[in-house]
Design an enzyme around this catalytic site. Structure first.
Site, PDB file in Angstrom:
ATOM      1  N   LYS A 107      55.950  20.924  40.988  1.00 58.96           N
ATOM      2  CA  LYS A 107      55.689  21.772  42.168  1.00 58.96           C
ATOM      3  C   LYS A 107      54.621  22.779  41.786  1.00 58.96           C
ATOM      4  CE  LYS A 107      57.494  22.250  46.357  1.00 58.96           C
ATOM      5  NZ  LYS A 107      58.227  21.206  47.074  1.00 58.96           N
ATOM      6  N   ASP A 147      53.026  21.325  51.099  1.00 58.65           N
ATOM      7  CA  ASP A 147      54.340  21.954  51.211  1.00 58.65           C
ATOM      8  C   ASP A 147      54.133  23.119  52.193  1.00 58.65           C
ATOM      9  OD1 ASP A 147      57.101  21.766  49.667  1.00 58.65           O
ATOM     10  OD2 ASP A 147      56.708  23.898  49.877  1.00 58.65           O
TER      11      ASP A 147
END
Ligand code: GLU
Length: 419
Positions: A107, A147
């Site tokens: 991430k 995201d």
């Protein structure tokens, strides 16, 4: 903030520990999974439109890459921190392992409110961030995706910057790209579609059918919430409440979803939508509905408000919207939670399809994408359901156990270097 400090990391960590204990996991494997493999912190200097320079904090965390390259989104949000990014990277590891992808978990993010920046500033920030993390990303190393706060345009800038550094086009460095530069059909709506597939599978298990009296509340009417609302609306469900950052709207007779979608597509806030009842985001979460979809951000249902949440099924469209205490409170009173690493995995599954299509330079039609997405989600849902029955645990723990089982097998086979 240190790696372990955020409540979100602590929460992911304790879910890992509790599932690991329940399944009697190899303690050496469990020990390794508590830490990210690699965490990079970068400074991202940007010349703002007024000529001044501002430095933003950026991160890319690779949690585990046993099964393949790192995979996971890039978040532009004021709450981004090293610890939050590490927690999200950990969840990506479990998500990819659960749904059987040959990918690890990663991430990234920048601590910024993208709404405060002009398009030129955003582009400059994205390109400099890409340059700073370029050494650890790549089609075989780690593949970012959108995201919260990022989209296809962000991915296009990222792909272009990485390609400029290499001297040739490298579409496989990111997924969630616009179709014109190698994106996959169906990627944009895949997360929301996967959420609705999971709701349908849960309804089948409970011998229920979606009808025009099935009520739904959606917290977060964005990239995940909108396609989920459209699919449920098409199935005849009554969507009684939706929300965005400005607040929530409610109509017990059902909202006109097409109207709401065109309203938000024009970048208008729900607070300004006329002819509906306005409630708060908190009130939306507490509505007595059949299905609640928290599809915005982590930590919205905690031990403070979990006992007020009345929905029968909660489908976690966001990553970590319920803390593990909230999960316990809701499952103890008989609520069914479809856990994030299963429920919102549609996004990364179609990201995987995009990566595969890009490598083969052969692109699939929408029906192929959606059929394959459905089949993987179905298989994964069954796997979690079987684990739930076998270990007599809730769906959240069952999903962790099913995922850890695959990871543990792979990690033991590969062993540790040096041994
Ligand atoms: N950001 C999405 C997630 O949390 C998608 C990740 C991806 O496609 O790599 O699952």
């Amino acid at each position: 903030m240190s790696l372990f400090e955020s409540p979100f990391f602590q929460d992911a960590y304790s879910q890992l520990e509790s599932a690991g204990t329940k399944m009697n996991m190899d303690p050496n494997v469990l020990e390794r999974l508590k830490y990210p493999k690699r965490a990079l912190q970068v400074s991202v200097p940007v010349r703002l439109d007024d000529g001044t320079v501002k430095v933003f904090e950026g991160y890319r965390v690779q949690h585990n890459m046993t099964l393949g390259p790192g995979k996971g989104g890039i978040r532009f949000h004021p709450h981004v921190s090293l610890s939050e990014t590490a927690a999200l990277a950990m969840l990506m590891t479990f998500k990819c392992a659960l749904v059987g992808l040959p990918l690890g978990g990663a991430k990234g993010g920048i601590k910024v409110d993208p709404n405060d920046l002009s398009r030129a500033e955003l582009q400059a920030m994205t390109r400099r961030y890409t340059t700073e993390i370029a050494m650890i990303i790549g089609p075989d190393k780690d593949v970012p995706a959108p995201d919260i706060g990022t989209d296809g345009q962000t991915m296009a800038w990222l792909m272009d910057t990485y390609s400029q550094l290499n001297g040739y086009a490298v579409p496989g460095v990111v997924t969630g790209k616009p179709i014109a530069i190698g994106g996959s059909l169906g990627r944009a709506e895949s997360t929301g579609k996967g959420v609705v597939f999971c709701i349908n599978f849960a309804y089948e298990k409970l011998n229920k059918k979606i009808t025009n009296s099935t009520t739904v509340a959606i917290h977060g009417f964005g990239k995940v919430g909108v396609p989920a609302a459209e699919d449920l609306d098409a199935q005849g469900a009554k969507i009684v409440a939706i929300s965005d950052v400005s607040g929530a709207i409610y109509n017990p007779k059902g909202l006109n979803i097409k109207e709401c979608v065109s309203w938000v597509k024009e970048r208008k806030l729900l607070r300004e939508l006329p002819g509906v009842e306005h409630i708060t985001n908190e009130q939306l979460l507490e509505l007595d509905v059949d299905i609640l979809i928290p599809a915005a951000i982590d930590g919205v249902v905690t031990k403070e408000n979990a006992h007020k949440v009345k929905a029968k099924i909660i489908a976690e469209g966001a990553n970590g919207p319920l803390t593990h205490e909230a999960v316990d409170i809701i499952t103890d009173r008989g609520g069914l939670i479809i856990p994030d690493i299963l429920c919102n995995a549609g996004g990364v599954i179609v990201s995987y399809f995009e990566w595969v299509q890009g490598m083969q330079m052969f692109f699939w039609d929408l029906e192929t994408v959606n059929t394959k997405l459905h089949d993987i989600m179905k298989l994964s849902f069954e796997k979690v359901w079987v684990c739930k029955e076998k270990y007599k645990v809730n769906m959240k723990q069952a999903a962790f156990i099913a995922s850890l089982d695959r990871l543990q097998g792979a990690m033991r086979l590969r062993g540790m270097w040096p041994g």
